[in-house]
Design a protein around this motif. Structure first.
Motif, PDB file in Angstrom:
ATOM      1  N   THR A 128       2.238   2.939  -6.227  1.00  0.00           N
ATOM      2  CA  THR A 128       0.706   3.198  -5.812  1.00  0.00           C
ATOM      3  C   THR A 128      -0.271   3.683  -7.051  1.00  0.00           C
ATOM      4  O   THR A 128      -1.483   3.079  -6.597  1.00  0.00           O
ATOM      5  CB  THR A 128       1.147   4.082  -4.252  1.00  0.00           C
ATOM      6  OG1 THR A 128       1.961   3.648  -3.521  1.00  0.00           O
ATOM      7  CG2 THR A 128       0.147   3.464  -3.785  1.00  0.00           C
ATOM      8  N   ILE A 129       0.090   4.983  -7.064  1.00  0.00           N
ATOM      9  CA  ILE A 129      -1.124   5.350  -8.092  1.00  0.00           C
ATOM     10  C   ILE A 129      -0.384   4.372  -9.384  1.00  0.00           C
ATOM     11  O   ILE A 129      -2.080   4.185  -9.910  1.00  0.00           O
ATOM     12  CB  ILE A 129      -0.293   7.122  -8.438  1.00  0.00           C
ATOM     13  CG1 ILE A 129      -0.168   7.751  -7.375  1.00  0.00           C
ATOM     14  CG2 ILE A 129      -0.967   7.084  -9.723  1.00  0.00           C
ATOM     15  CD1 ILE A 129      -1.226   7.715  -6.594  1.00  0.00           C
ATOM     16  N   TYR A 132      -3.006   8.528  -0.879  1.00  0.00           N
ATOM     17  CA  TYR A 132      -3.788   8.551  -1.726  1.00  0.00           C
ATOM     18  C   TYR A 132      -4.831   9.331  -1.966  1.00  0.00           C
ATOM     19  O   TYR A 132      -5.972   9.573  -1.708  1.00  0.00           O
ATOM     20  CB  TYR A 132      -3.845   6.993  -2.544  1.00  0.00           C
ATOM     21  CG  TYR A 132      -4.530   7.447  -4.041  1.00  0.00           C
ATOM     22  CD1 TYR A 132      -4.121   8.436  -5.388  1.00  0.00           C
ATOM     23  CD2 TYR A 132      -5.910   6.151  -4.020  1.00  0.00           C
ATOM     24  CE1 TYR A 132      -5.244   7.718  -5.994  1.00  0.00           C
ATOM     25  CE2 TYR A 132      -6.961   6.486  -5.155  1.00  0.00           C
ATOM     26  CZ  TYR A 132      -6.439   7.433  -5.780  1.00  0.00           C
ATOM     27  OH  TYR A 132      -6.998   6.955  -7.155  1.00  0.00           O
ATOM     28  N   TRP A 171       5.791   6.185  -4.264  1.00  0.00           N
ATOM     29  CA  TRP A 171       4.384   7.141  -4.377  1.00  0.00           C
ATOM     30  C   TRP A 171       3.687   6.907  -6.055  1.00  0.00           C
ATOM     31  O   TRP A 171       2.832   6.143  -5.790  1.00  0.00           O
ATOM     32  CB  TRP A 171       4.802   8.421  -4.438  1.00  0.00           C
ATOM     33  CG  TRP A 171       3.117   9.330  -4.699  1.00  0.00           C
ATOM     34  CD1 TRP A 171       3.056   9.932  -5.705  1.00  0.00           C
ATOM     35  CD2 TRP A 171       1.857   9.393  -4.524  1.00  0.00           C
ATOM     36  NE1 TRP A 171       2.089  10.647  -5.790  1.00  0.00           N
ATOM     37  CE2 TRP A 171       0.972  10.490  -4.603  1.00  0.00           C
ATOM     38  CE3 TRP A 171       1.308   8.314  -3.210  1.00  0.00           C
ATOM     39  CZ2 TRP A 171      -0.394  10.403  -4.402  1.00  0.00           C
ATOM     40  CZ3 TRP A 171       0.883   8.415  -2.362  1.00  0.00           C
ATOM     41  CH2 TRP A 171      -0.340   9.308  -2.965  1.00  0.00           C
ATOM     42  N   ALA A 215      -7.408  11.908  -3.063  1.00  0.00           N
ATOM     43  CA  ALA A 215      -8.442  11.168  -3.685  1.00  0.00           C
ATOM     44  C   ALA A 215      -9.526  11.184  -2.567  1.00  0.00           C
ATOM     45  O   ALA A 215     -10.476  11.132  -3.855  1.00  0.00           O
ATOM     46  CB  ALA A 215      -8.132  10.040  -5.001  1.00  0.00           C
ATOM     47  N   PRO A 250      -8.012   1.357  -2.883  1.00  0.00           N
ATOM     48  CA  PRO A 250      -7.124   1.546  -2.260  1.00  0.00           C
ATOM     49  C   PRO A 250      -7.776   0.669  -0.944  1.00  0.00           C
ATOM     50  O   PRO A 250      -7.019   0.580   0.179  1.00  0.00           O
ATOM     51  CB  PRO A 250      -7.197   3.121  -1.715  1.00  0.00           C
ATOM     52  CG  PRO A 250      -8.991   3.807  -2.809  1.00  0.00           C
ATOM     53  CD  PRO A 250      -8.316   2.128  -4.138  1.00  0.00           C
ATOM     54  N   HIS A 297       1.518   5.393   2.063  1.00  0.00           N
ATOM     55  CA  HIS A 297       1.086   5.701   0.985  1.00  0.00           C
ATOM     56  C   HIS A 297      -0.384   5.341  -0.096  1.00  0.00           C
ATOM     57  O   HIS A 297      -0.856   6.783  -0.901  1.00  0.00           O
ATOM     58  CB  HIS A 297       2.038   5.408  -0.678  1.00  0.00           C
ATOM     59  CG  HIS A 297       3.363   5.882  -0.352  1.00  0.00           C
ATOM     60  ND1 HIS A 297       4.752   4.783  -1.137  1.00  0.00           N
ATOM     61  CD2 HIS A 297       4.212   7.084  -0.192  1.00  0.00           C
ATOM     62  CE1 HIS A 297       5.781   5.566  -0.628  1.00  0.00           C
ATOM     63  NE2 HIS A 297       5.555   7.045   0.005  1.00  0.00           N
ATOM     64  N   ILE A 298      -0.827   4.655   1.163  1.00  0.00           N
ATOM     65  CA  ILE A 298      -2.254   4.478   0.251  1.00  0.00           C
ATOM     66  C   ILE A 298      -2.934   5.537   1.034  1.00  0.00           C
ATOM     67  O   ILE A 298      -3.691   6.205   0.312  1.00  0.00           O
ATOM     68  CB  ILE A 298      -2.109   3.334   0.672  1.00  0.00           C
ATOM     69  CG1 ILE A 298      -1.932   1.380  -0.338  1.00  0.00           C
ATOM     70  CG2 ILE A 298      -3.604   2.334   0.387  1.00  0.00           C
ATOM     71  CD1 ILE A 298      -1.644   0.142  -0.525  1.00  0.00           C
ATOM     72  N   GLN A 334      -2.936  16.711   3.001  1.00  0.00           N
ATOM     73  CA  GLN A 334      -3.674  16.736   2.042  1.00  0.00           C
ATOM     74  C   GLN A 334      -5.171  18.355   1.856  1.00  0.00           C
ATOM     75  O   GLN A 334      -4.627  19.044   0.955  1.00  0.00           O
ATOM     76  CB  GLN A 334      -4.538  15.841   1.751  1.00  0.00           C
ATOM     77  CG  GLN A 334      -3.397  14.619   0.679  1.00  0.00           C
ATOM     78  CD  GLN A 334      -2.375  14.735   1.730  1.00  0.00           C
ATOM     79  OE1 GLN A 334      -2.611  13.964   3.209  1.00  0.00           O
ATOM     80  NE2 GLN A 334      -1.677  13.264   1.480  1.00  0.00           N
TER      81      GLN A 334
END
Length: 306
Positions: A7-8, A274, A4, A278, A17, A270-271, A46
């Motif tokens: 990716t960040i 994100y 993770w 976000a 992304p 993971h993308i 999330q």
């Protein structure tokens, strides 16, 4: 395996992304010999409890748009991350994918494919899982005045009350009071939903993963019992591991045995995670050709005072 934090870091250094997602989907298709690749990922982790993250009838429209233009004879690799959702919408989506790709559908589970997601996995010819991956029970969720509740849990309480009454047990009155809060039509609906779920998954396994396999009926019965009976699943939120899924008899390939494949699958996951964290995105459906649809949170304007 890309973590993770990696990716960040890439996104913080300027990688878009959505562009990264398209790039990795293309790479996965190439890795898989030109098979079609679709990621269907939900932001339910999330956006906990937010409507729109579950499987519903709107997903059919998204898949129709994303499948358009794909080579139907190349099969489909579906990357799936979902909490599940409406049973009938799930079944409709399965039928559509099978029709479009002649039943040649393999499912990759980077993290969680619960409830209806597990039913989609059972409709495939092969499930790809890693150590972080989980499937879940297939017992239907029923609407009640107290929110969605598992049908098997309601039925277990009803059967316990019935048995206590018949045996004249000392706790009979307690169980009757517990079950009495559910209208009779809810009990009947639960029974029908459970029977439908079991028969549907049996049929999906018989016509997909175990198609034309002699003596597969006993295997299928064991799998469905393990995914649906409360004494095996314990609860609807139970997260079944790779080992438990294999022990049930489902056909599973371990992602860890192909490091490049695992890296691609997990990086795509993971993308997506994100993007959900976000942005207002609730759900992503995208293919390796660069076509994508996202469902976003609805932002209602604040009314002005007049």
């Amino acid at each position: 395996m890309p973590g993770w934090s990696e990716t960040i870091k890439r996104i913080a250094e300027g990688e878009n992304p959505h562009s990264a997602l398209r790039k990795q989907l293309i790479r996965l298709s190439d890795k898989r010999g030109g098979r079609n690749v679709i990621v269907y990922s939900s932001g339910f982790m999330q956006k906990d409890g937010m409507k729109g993250t579950e499987i519903d009838s709107n997903d059919k429209h998204a898949f129709m748009a994303i499948i358009h233009g794909l080579k139907r004879r190349a099969g489909l690799d579906l990357l799936l991350h979902t909490p599940g959702g409406d049973a009938f919408a799930t079944n409709s989506l399965i039928y559509y994918m099978r029709e479009m790709f002649g039943g040649d559908v393999e499912v990759f589970v980077p993290q969680m494919a619960m409830s209806g997601g597990t039913i989609i996995a059972c409709a495939s010819t092969m499930i790809h899982m890693g150590k972080p991956s989980n499937l879940g029970p297939i017992d239907p969720q029923m609407p009640t005045p107290w929110g969605m509740q598992p049908a098997t849990g309601i039925m277990s309480g009803w059967k316990r009350a019935k048995k206590s009454l018949e045996e004249g047990a000392s706790d009979a009155a307690l169980w009757v009071n517990i079950v009495a809060k559910y209208p009779l039509d809810t009990i009947i609906a639960c029974e029908n939903a459970i029977n439908w779920s079991v028969s549907t998954v049996k049929d999906l396994l018989a016509t997909g993963m175990f198609k034309n396999e002699a003596g597969s009926a006993a295997k299928i019965d064991k799998i469905v019992e393990g995914l649906s009976m409360p004494e095996h699943t314990v609860g609807h939120a139970r997260q079944l591991t790779l080992k438990e899924v294999k022990d049930l008899g489902l056909k599973v390939k371990e992602l860890e045995k192909d490091q490049e494949l695992q890296d691609l699958v997990m990086d795509i996951h993971h993308i997506c995670m994100y993007i959900f964290g976000a942005t207002p995105s609730l759900k992503i459906v995208a293919n390796h050709l660069g076509n994508a649809l996202e469902r976003h949170q609805v932002q209602y304007p604040i009314p002005k005072q007049v």
